[in-house]
Design a protein around this motif. Sequence first.
Motif, PDB file in Angstrom:
ATOM      1  N   VAL A 122     100.173 -44.544  48.623  1.00 34.13           N
ATOM      2  CA  VAL A 122      99.555 -45.865  48.754  1.00 34.13           C
ATOM      3  C   VAL A 122     100.651 -46.874  49.088  1.00 34.13           C
ATOM      4  CG1 VAL A 122      98.265 -47.664  47.549  1.00 34.13           C
ATOM      5  CG2 VAL A 122      97.699 -45.252  47.184  1.00 34.13           C
ATOM      6  N   GLU A 167      97.035 -47.959  53.673  1.00 31.69           N
ATOM      7  CA  GLU A 167      97.847 -49.156  53.963  1.00 31.69           C
ATOM      8  C   GLU A 167      96.913 -50.267  54.474  1.00 31.69           C
ATOM      9  OE1 GLU A 167     101.199 -50.380  53.866  1.00 31.69           O
ATOM     10  OE2 GLU A 167     100.234 -52.105  54.795  1.00 31.69           O
ATOM     11  N   PRO A 168      97.014 -51.481  53.896  1.00 30.56           N
ATOM     12  CA  PRO A 168      96.116 -52.553  54.335  1.00 30.56           C
ATOM     13  C   PRO A 168      96.426 -53.122  55.718  1.00 30.56           C
ATOM     14  CG  PRO A 168      97.372 -53.232  52.371  1.00 30.56           C
ATOM     15  CD  PRO A 168      97.811 -51.840  52.717  1.00 30.56           C
ATOM     16  N   ALA A 175      93.077 -50.419  54.854  1.00 32.75           N
ATOM     17  CA  ALA A 175      92.318 -50.092  53.639  1.00 32.75           C
ATOM     18  C   ALA A 175      93.176 -50.389  52.414  1.00 32.75           C
ATOM     19  CB  ALA A 175      91.915 -48.615  53.641  1.00 32.75           C
ATOM     20  N   VAL A 222      93.263 -50.008  47.960  1.00 31.94           N
ATOM     21  CA  VAL A 222      92.680 -49.335  46.801  1.00 31.94           C
ATOM     22  C   VAL A 222      91.998 -50.396  45.924  1.00 31.94           C
ATOM     23  CG1 VAL A 222      93.208 -47.981  44.739  1.00 31.94           C
ATOM     24  CG2 VAL A 222      94.483 -47.586  46.862  1.00 31.94           C
ATOM     25  N   ALA A 236      99.413 -53.123  43.067  1.00 31.87           N
ATOM     26  CA  ALA A 236      98.091 -53.192  42.431  1.00 31.87           C
ATOM     27  C   ALA A 236      97.806 -51.892  41.694  1.00 31.87           C
ATOM     28  CB  ALA A 236      97.032 -53.439  43.511  1.00 31.87           C
ATOM     29  N   GLY A 278     118.110 -52.560  47.468  1.00 32.51           N
ATOM     30  CA  GLY A 278     116.702 -52.336  47.122  1.00 32.51           C
ATOM     31  C   GLY A 278     116.068 -51.150  47.838  1.00 32.51           C
ATOM     32  N   VAL A 279     116.104 -51.158  49.155  1.00 29.84           N
ATOM     33  CA  VAL A 279     115.419 -50.089  49.877  1.00 29.84           C
ATOM     34  C   VAL A 279     116.199 -48.782  49.781  1.00 29.84           C
ATOM     35  CG1 VAL A 279     116.277 -50.350  52.244  1.00 29.84           C
ATOM     36  CG2 VAL A 279     113.946 -49.697  51.855  1.00 29.84           C
TER      37      VAL A 279
HETATM   38  C1  LIG Z   1     116.371 -61.531  50.822  1.00 31.61           C
HETATM   39  C2  LIG Z   1     116.339 -60.051  50.608  1.00 31.61           C
HETATM   40  C3  LIG Z   1     117.334 -59.243  51.170  1.00 31.61           C
HETATM   41  C4  LIG Z   1     117.311 -57.854  50.979  1.00 31.61           C
HETATM   42  N1  LIG Z   1     118.329 -57.111  51.517  1.00 31.61           N
HETATM   43  C5  LIG Z   1     118.338 -55.768  51.294  1.00 31.61           C
HETATM   44  C6  LIG Z   1     119.396 -54.957  51.820  1.00 31.61           C
HETATM   45  O1  LIG Z   1     120.329 -55.429  52.480  1.00 31.61           O
HETATM   46  N2  LIG Z   1     119.380 -53.617  51.569  1.00 31.61           N
HETATM   47  C7  LIG Z   1     118.367 -53.060  50.829  1.00 31.61           C
HETATM   48  O2  LIG Z   1     118.414 -51.839  50.603  1.00 31.61           O
HETATM   49  N3  LIG Z   1     117.342 -53.785  50.338  1.00 31.61           N
HETATM   50  C8  LIG Z   1     117.301 -55.124  50.544  1.00 31.61           C
HETATM   51  N4  LIG Z   1     116.274 -55.869  50.053  1.00 31.61           N
HETATM   52  C9  LIG Z   1     115.187 -55.208  49.326  1.00 31.61           C
HETATM   53  C10 LIG Z   1     114.186 -54.508  50.258  1.00 31.61           C
HETATM   54  O3  LIG Z   1     113.694 -55.427  51.215  1.00 31.61           O
HETATM   55  C11 LIG Z   1     113.035 -53.916  49.435  1.00 31.61           C
HETATM   56  O4  LIG Z   1     113.571 -53.148  48.385  1.00 31.61           O
HETATM   57  C12 LIG Z   1     112.151 -53.013  50.301  1.00 31.61           C
HETATM   58  O5  LIG Z   1     111.557 -53.756  51.343  1.00 31.61           O
HETATM   59  C13 LIG Z   1     111.049 -52.366  49.457  1.00 31.61           C
HETATM   60  O6  LIG Z   1     110.342 -51.459  50.256  1.00 31.61           O
HETATM   61  P1  LIG Z   1     108.985 -50.800  49.712  1.00 31.61           P
HETATM   62  O7  LIG Z   1     108.512 -49.932  50.819  1.00 31.61           O
HETATM   63  O8  LIG Z   1     109.191 -50.223  48.355  1.00 31.61           O
HETATM   64  O9  LIG Z   1     107.998 -52.041  49.478  1.00 31.61           O
HETATM   65  P2  LIG Z   1     107.361 -53.047  50.548  1.00 31.61           P
HETATM   66  O10 LIG Z   1     108.274 -53.287  51.688  1.00 31.61           O
HETATM   67  O11 LIG Z   1     106.909 -54.232  49.763  1.00 31.61           O
HETATM   68  O12 LIG Z   1     106.096 -52.243  51.115  1.00 31.61           O
HETATM   69  C14 LIG Z   1     104.916 -52.133  50.378  1.00 31.61           C
HETATM   70  C15 LIG Z   1     103.795 -51.676  51.305  1.00 31.61           C
HETATM   71  O13 LIG Z   1     102.603 -51.532  50.531  1.00 31.61           O
HETATM   72  C16 LIG Z   1     101.527 -52.184  51.194  1.00 31.61           C
HETATM   73  N5  LIG Z   1     100.567 -52.642  50.169  1.00 31.61           N
HETATM   74  C17 LIG Z   1     100.590 -53.787  49.447  1.00 31.61           C
HETATM   75  N6  LIG Z   1      99.521 -53.839  48.637  1.00 31.61           N
HETATM   76  C18 LIG Z   1      98.806 -52.699  48.848  1.00 31.61           C
HETATM   77  C19 LIG Z   1      97.612 -52.172  48.288  1.00 31.61           C
HETATM   78  N7  LIG Z   1      96.904 -52.835  47.351  1.00 31.61           N
HETATM   79  N8  LIG Z   1      97.172 -50.958  48.720  1.00 31.61           N
HETATM   80  C20 LIG Z   1      97.876 -50.276  49.664  1.00 31.61           C
HETATM   81  N9  LIG Z   1      99.025 -50.730  50.215  1.00 31.61           N
HETATM   82  C21 LIG Z   1      99.479 -51.930  49.805  1.00 31.61           C
HETATM   83  C22 LIG Z   1     102.181 -53.331  51.958  1.00 31.61           C
HETATM   84  O14 LIG Z   1     101.358 -53.749  53.056  1.00 31.61           O
HETATM   85  C23 LIG Z   1     103.477 -52.685  52.414  1.00 31.61           C
HETATM   86  O15 LIG Z   1     103.318 -51.999  53.634  1.00 31.61           O
HETATM   87  C24 LIG Z   1     116.277 -57.261  50.205  1.00 31.61           C
HETATM   88  C25 LIG Z   1     115.260 -58.053  49.647  1.00 31.61           C
HETATM   89  C26 LIG Z   1     115.306 -59.441  49.829  1.00 31.61           C
HETATM   90  C27 LIG Z   1     114.224 -60.304  49.191  1.00 31.61           C
END
Ligand SMILES: Cc1cc2nc3c(=O)[nH]c(=O)nc-3n(C[C@H](O)[C@H](O)[C@H](O)COP(=O)(O)OP(=O)(O)OC[C@H]3O[C@@H](n4cnc5c(N)ncnc54)[C@H](O)[C@@H]3O)c2cc1C
Length: 394
Positions: A12, A36-37, A136, A138, A172, A303-304
Amino acid sequence: MSPRNTYDVAVVGAGMVGAALALTLACEGFDVAVVEPRAPAPWRVEDEVDLRVVALAPSSAQLFGRLDVWKSIVAARACAYRRMRVWDALAPGKLDFDAADNGAAALGWIVENRLIQHVLWQALQNDGRIALHCPAKVVATETSADRRTLALDDGASVSARLVVAADGADSALRSMAGIATRDRDYAQRAIVAHVATERANESTAWQRFLPGGTLAFLPLADGRSSIVWSVPNAEAERLLTLDDARFCAELGAAFDFRLGTITATTPRAAFPLRMRVAERYLAPRLALIGDAAHVVHPLAGQGVNLGLRDVAELAAVLIAARSVKRDFAAESTLRQFERRRRSDNALSAHSFDAIQRVFASAAIPMAGLRGAALAVVDRIAPLKRLFADHAAGR
Ligand SMILES: Cc1cc2nc3c(=O)[nH]c(=O)nc-3n(C[C@H](O)[C@H](O)[C@H](O)COP(=O)(O)OP(=O)(O)OC[C@H]3O[C@@H](n4cnc5c(N)ncnc54)[C@H](O)[C@@H]3O)c2cc1C
């Protein structure tokens, strides 16, 4: 693949972390669904460089390499950084890393979030083994002994032996599963922009600790730098309302004019900063990964990278369990993932938090401590290697 409704794994959230997990598991022969929404906005080379960029560690590049998407990312637009310079506005210490010291070509790469998401999304769409439910969301979830079922807002339902929540910081699914988080609001915002400087970026990632925050300059392929300037909320408000000339002047001074004056800036954006850690990563037939499990201060750009390490570890645990014909989503299996990743993520989150607290203080005894800390790490080779290895994801 046309949607049906029972799978091995349902992921999700198809951000960078969720998409990487879905592709990893599909490559290993798991039946995968993704919910994914919003499809990511397409990335085009002629567009201005996306304001959101990440510093990808070598471990993340390797994972993308195994998924066969790294070549496309690098061919499109990525900037390798070979050096990192860390210094402090209040004390003389400094910390320098050089890829050449470890015989590496790069310490990491600066890549636009939108480019990574676009390339991963294309791979998801082209992978006939993955069922994409998009758009979509959840709306409800329930478990039975051997599976978890998700009700989607388009009326469909998806059932899987394991559901993975990769739906980001405000997950969520995490709330629906009753998993609490511990939060710390830094009362800071990160201002981001791309800036041109008198001298090009020297393929170097720069970080300066300032009273009240941090300032990073990350190199872009066109010679400009992407800035992440973390400041208290009120200061962020002020900086965001300055005209470009005034903003560039203040930014140049905050950066100690390391690359000369700032000659141009894109429009600025700002993101609120917080630490958020999930109290547990598991619920029956559910695991959390990425920002759904942990949000850390961006000062170390991790973070990522931490989220992608969750991907590698969860996939390894599932593959190992399946190879000995064990239920790969049994609690005992998932505990191994949780034990390994929660300790690493918590250590990172609390280390960045501690660094943030020490360096956010302008108090004189703290200033002495911060200078000494940087100088000690820079001079003791094994300690420095430890820092470099952690940042590289080794
Ligand atoms: C200013 C800033 C700078 C950063 N710089 C770095 C860096 O240099 N290096 C690094 O490693 N990290 C960095 N980060 C952190 C990094 O951006 C995040 O850790 C990363 O984007 C998280 O990825 P994710 O896929 O876990 O979450 P997200 O990118 O938030 O993805 C979540 C996904 O879930 C989907 N979603 C949301 N709600 C629902 C739902 N109810 N049902 C289904 N899908 C849903 C969303 O549409 C999205 O596609 C930085 C963050 C910030 C704020």
